[in-house]
Structure formats: structure tokens, C-alpha cells
Design an enzyme around this catalytic site. Structure first.
Site, PDB file in Angstrom:
ATOM      1  N   PHE A 250       0.829  -1.211   0.000  1.00  0.00           N
ATOM      2  CA  PHE A 250       0.000   0.000   0.000  1.00  0.00           C
ATOM      3  C   PHE A 250       0.859   1.256   0.000  1.00  0.00           C
ATOM      4  CE2 PHE A 250      -3.871   2.393   1.581  1.00  0.00           C
ATOM      5  CZ  PHE A 250      -4.628   2.092   0.461  1.00  0.00           C
ATOM      6  N   GLY A 251       1.824   1.288  -0.936  1.00  0.00           N
ATOM      7  CA  GLY A 251       2.615   2.503  -1.161  1.00  0.00           C
ATOM      8  C   GLY A 251       1.833   3.421  -2.087  1.00  0.00           C
ATOM      9  N   ARG A 252       2.596   4.260  -2.806  1.00  0.00           N
ATOM     10  CA  ARG A 252       1.939   5.277  -3.634  1.00  0.00           C
ATOM     11  C   ARG A 252       1.062   4.676  -4.730  1.00  0.00           C
ATOM     12  NH1 ARG A 252       7.354   8.480  -2.712  1.00  0.00           N
ATOM     13  NH2 ARG A 252       8.084   6.334  -2.795  1.00  0.00           N
ATOM     14  N   ILE A 253       1.551   3.594  -5.380  1.00  0.00           N
ATOM     15  CA  ILE A 253       0.770   3.022  -6.488  1.00  0.00           C
ATOM     16  C   ILE A 253      -0.440   2.266  -5.937  1.00  0.00           C
ATOM     17  CG2 ILE A 253       0.833   1.555  -8.538  1.00  0.00           C
ATOM     18  CD1 ILE A 253       3.869   2.111  -8.703  1.00  0.00           C
TER      19      ILE A 253
ATOM     20  N   ARG B 143       3.514  -4.510   4.517  1.00  0.00           N
ATOM     21  CA  ARG B 143       4.530  -4.936   5.488  1.00  0.00           C
ATOM     22  C   ARG B 143       4.417  -4.187   6.812  1.00  0.00           C
ATOM     23  NH1 ARG B 143       9.983  -4.266   2.279  1.00  0.00           N
ATOM     24  NH2 ARG B 143       8.733  -2.479   1.738  1.00  0.00           N
TER      25      ARG B 143
ATOM     26  N   ALA C  84       3.192  -5.077 -10.719  1.00  0.00           N
ATOM     27  CA  ALA C  84       4.347  -4.782  -9.854  1.00  0.00           C
ATOM     28  C   ALA C  84       5.631  -5.278 -10.527  1.00  0.00           C
ATOM     29  CB  ALA C  84       4.142  -5.416  -8.491  1.00  0.00           C
ATOM     30  N   ARG C  85       5.983  -6.517 -10.279  1.00  0.00           N
ATOM     31  CA  ARG C  85       7.138  -7.140 -10.931  1.00  0.00           C
ATOM     32  C   ARG C  85       6.789  -8.600 -11.219  1.00  0.00           C
ATOM     33  NH1 ARG C  85       8.812  -3.146 -12.538  1.00  0.00           N
ATOM     34  NH2 ARG C  85      10.772  -2.100 -12.062  1.00  0.00           N
TER      35      ARG C  85
ATOM     36  N   GLU D 138      10.872 -11.242 -18.834  1.00  0.00           N
ATOM     37  CA  GLU D 138      10.498 -10.363 -19.960  1.00  0.00           C
ATOM     38  C   GLU D 138      11.627 -10.279 -20.971  1.00  0.00           C
ATOM     39  OE1 GLU D 138       9.226  -6.568 -18.413  1.00  0.00           O
ATOM     40  OE2 GLU D 138       7.892  -7.519 -16.983  1.00  0.00           O
TER      41      GLU D 138
ATOM     42  N   HIS E 251       4.268  -4.669 -20.307  1.00  0.00           N
ATOM     43  CA  HIS E 251       4.883  -3.760 -19.329  1.00  0.00           C
ATOM     44  C   HIS E 251       4.613  -2.285 -19.691  1.00  0.00           C
ATOM     45  CE1 HIS E 251       8.336  -3.657 -16.154  1.00  0.00           C
ATOM     46  NE2 HIS E 251       7.530  -2.642 -16.000  1.00  0.00           N
TER      47      HIS E 251
ATOM     48  N   GLY F  45       2.787  -0.106 -17.744  1.00  0.00           N
ATOM     49  CA  GLY F  45       2.344   0.675 -16.575  1.00  0.00           C
ATOM     50  C   GLY F  45       2.606   2.170 -16.675  1.00  0.00           C
TER      51      GLY F  45
HETATM   52  C1  DGY Z   1       9.286   1.010 -13.012  1.00  0.00           C
HETATM   53  O1  DGY Z   1       9.267   2.234 -12.943  1.00  0.00           O
HETATM   54  O2  DGY Z   1       9.848   0.315 -12.177  1.00  0.00           O
HETATM   55  C2  DGY Z   1       8.520   0.389 -14.127  1.00  0.00           C
HETATM   56  O3  DGY Z   1       8.399  -0.942 -14.086  1.00  0.00           O
HETATM   57  C3  DGY Z   1       8.910   0.965 -15.452  1.00  0.00           C
HETATM   58  O4  DGY Z   1       8.079   2.060 -15.460  1.00  0.00           O
END
Ligand code: DGY
Length: 323
Positions: free
Chosen positions: A156-159, A180, A241-242, A271, A289, A291
Site C-alpha cells: 500500500f505505497g503510492r501506487i 509490510r 508490480a514485478r 520479460e 509492461h 504501466g
Molecule cells: C518502473 O518504474 O519500475 C517500471 O516498471 C517501469 O516504469
């Protein structure tokens, strides 16, 4: 005074490259080919600053060299798990990232995936383009209602908060949060969200689960077969996220056996390679990817790197130092 020698590892938006070239002795990667680890290692001996991004791998071995000229890695992107920050630190190299400027657009892509998979938009578009659409009927491509459903947000950070904003105020969703550290009560109240103690507490109660935690070794396969089994059979998983946060093999099994209803992925473990089991799953929406991929955000990321670099070479603390 000689200007710092700076390497940009990939093509950046024109406006930022132009501005950077006014300030620094800039080397651009005009072919936009990802650099190899030996090339990155070599760059650390030649440049005062290297500006990597998520496609550049900088493990400890890259920092293992007799002499290092680089004093800062000013990463283009918020995630920096591709950089071994301990190794950078041991060589006296600072690391910065670009938070804030991409939160809204990344949350927009998470919401895009959520809506697309719930409403079967990918399947519908494929059907139409293939000439398979036979016309409206009451039982055609029936999806899942998003408005009023329960969304679980992991990280629950900024994104994560930008996602909660969209879900709560756009779609009246009920928000559960796993993070966390404890989230301040006033932040939770802003989104009418409830924090639960663990991922195990969150998953069984959600219609949608959206991942917004960092990547890297600590969160590798955070969503594994055991946790996917805790999700409702009608639930959907969204990952912006990742890639490494989700065990792709386990996810493919869940999608094929229908133990969850579907998923939306913007990021992948290896990727740009994607396993066939995912490519062939109809109840999965895949994006490459995207985002942060808006002109406004990609320029914002570049100017944030410029701000960090300028501060660093002026002898001030860069705003986004992470190591
Ligand atoms: C990041 O900023 O980490 C992204 O995955 C690419 O924008």
C-alpha cells in the site's frame, strides 16, 4: 568546468534527452539495444553517471572491477530490484529512482487489466477481429461485475493507494489492504480501506487481488500455488508490480484448472519471454509492461532523473536516493 560524463542506457523521450544534453556530456544509446552485463561493467569505468532502467541487469559481478568512475546510478523507473544496491554502496555509488510521477498511470493500467479481465474484453476483441461474432445474445461472454466488489491490495505505497483511489471512488469497491508495515489510520480512512494482518487473511475474502509491492528476492513467488489456492474460484489476480512476485507456472495451473477466474498481467518473470501456458490462456489479459507508458509519465520520469542528477553533481542530496 568539465561537465559530468553521463550514459543513458536506452532511448528516452526526446524532450528529456534534449534537456539532458544541455546539462551533461551525454552519451545516448541511439540503437535502443539493451546493454549486456559486460557493457554495463565497462560503462562503470568510463562514466560519472550511468542511467539504467528495468531492462538493465546490474548484479554484484558488474561492480566487481579494479577501478570505478561512476558515482551515481540514477535509475529511470521506480523499481530498482535489478540493481544490486549493496554492491553499488560498497563501491561508493549512490542509487536513485523515480517515484511519484508514475503512480497514477501505473494504477490506471492495473484498473485497465482488472476491467478487461472481469468484462472479458480481450476475449471479445479477439472474437470480433477473427470474424467469429454472431451478434448479441443474452448469454454471450458473461463477465463479472466490478462495481461494489471487494478488492485486495498487496503493498500500500503510492501506487497501491492510487489503485485504491480509483477502485473506491470510481467503482465503489470495498478495499482490503495487506502491507509490510502498519498503514496510518488517516491513510486507510481516505480510501475507506481496512488493513488485514497477512496475505492469508486477505486472499479468501477478495473478488480481485492487485499486487503493488516491490519485486526482488524478498518477494519472489510471493503469490505461489498455496496462496493461489486461497483465492475464491471466481476471483481475479492483477499484477503490475514485478513479474517475479508471481509464480507463473502456478498461475498457469490455476488459470487452466479454473481454481481462479482469471488474471491480468503487465509484468513477467523473464520479460520479454512469456510461457506458452500463459499465452494460450483465454482467461488472462496480457500487456507488454505498459504501466508507466504515457508521454506525460515517461517525460516525468526523465525529468525526475535530471533533478536527481543535478542535485548530486551540485553537491546536494538527491531527492530520491535509495542507496
Ligand atoms: C518502473 O518504474 O519500475 C517500471 O516498471 C517501469 O516504469
Amino acid at each position: 568546468m568539465t561537465r559530468p560524463r553521463v550514459l543513458v542506457t536506452r532511448r528516452w523521450p526526446q524532450a528529456v534527452e534534449t534537456k539532458m544534453a544541455e546539462v551533461f556530456d551525454l552519451t545516448l544509446n541511439t540503437s535502443d539495444r539493451p546493454l549486456t552485463e559486460p557493457e554495463l561493467k565497462d560503462a562503470l569505468g568510463q562514466y560519472d553517471a550511468v542511467l539504467p532502467t528495468v531492462t538493465d541487469r546490474l548484479p554484484a559481478a558488474v561492480f566487481d572491477r579494479a577501478s570505478t568512475r561512476t558515482r551515481i546510478l540514477a535509475n529511470y523507473g521506480v523499481g530498482f530490484a535489478h540493481i544490486d544496491c549493496e554492491a553499488a554502496k560498497s563501491r561508493g555509488i549512490a542509487v536513485t529512482n523515480t517515484p511519484d510521477v508514475l503512480s497514477e498511470c501505473t494504477a490506471d493500467i492495473a484498473m485497465t487489466l482488472l476491467l478487461m479481465v472481469a468484462r472479458r474484453a480481450g476475449e471479445g476483441e479477439r472474437e470480433l477481429r477473427d470474424g467469429r461474432w454472431t451478434g448479441w445474445r443474452p448469454t454471450h461472454l458473461i463477465g463479472t461485475k466490478v462495481s461494489g466488489a471487494t478488492l485486495g491490495i498487496i503493498g500500500f505505497g503510492r501506487i497501491g493507494q492510487a489503485m485504491a483511489q480509483r477502485a473506491q471512488f470510481g467503482f465503489g469497491m470495498k478495499i482490503l489492504v495487506q502491507n509490510r508495515s502498519p498503514v496510518p489510520a488517516e491513510v486507510l480512512a481516505r480510501y475507506n480501506a481496512t488493513q488485514v494482518p497477512s496475505i492469508e487473511d486477505l486472499l479468501p475474502d477478495c473478488d480481485f487481488v492487485s499486487l503493488h509491492c516491490p519485486g526482488g528476492a524478498a518477494n519472489r513467488h510471493l503469490i505461489n500455488a498455496r496462496r493461489l489456492d486461497l483465492m475464491k474460484p471466481g476471483a481475479f489476480l492483477i499484477n503490475t508490480a514485478r513479474g517475479e512476485v508471481v509464480d507463473e507456472h502456478a498461475l498457469a495451473q490455476s488459470l487452466w484448472f479454473g481454481t481462479i477466474a482469471g488474471a491480468g498481467l503487465d509484468v513477467f518473470e523473464r520479460e520479454p519471454s512469456i510461457p506458452d501456458a500463459l499465452l494460450n490462456a483465454d482467461n488472462l489479459v496480457l500487456l507488454p509492461h505498459l504501466g508507466s507508458a504515457t508521454r506525460e509519465t515517461r517525460e516525468g520520469m526523465g525529468f525526475r532523473v535530471l533533478e536527481n542528477l543535478t542535485a548530486f553533481f551540485d553537491g546536494r542530496a538527491p531527492r530520491d536516493r535509495v542507496a
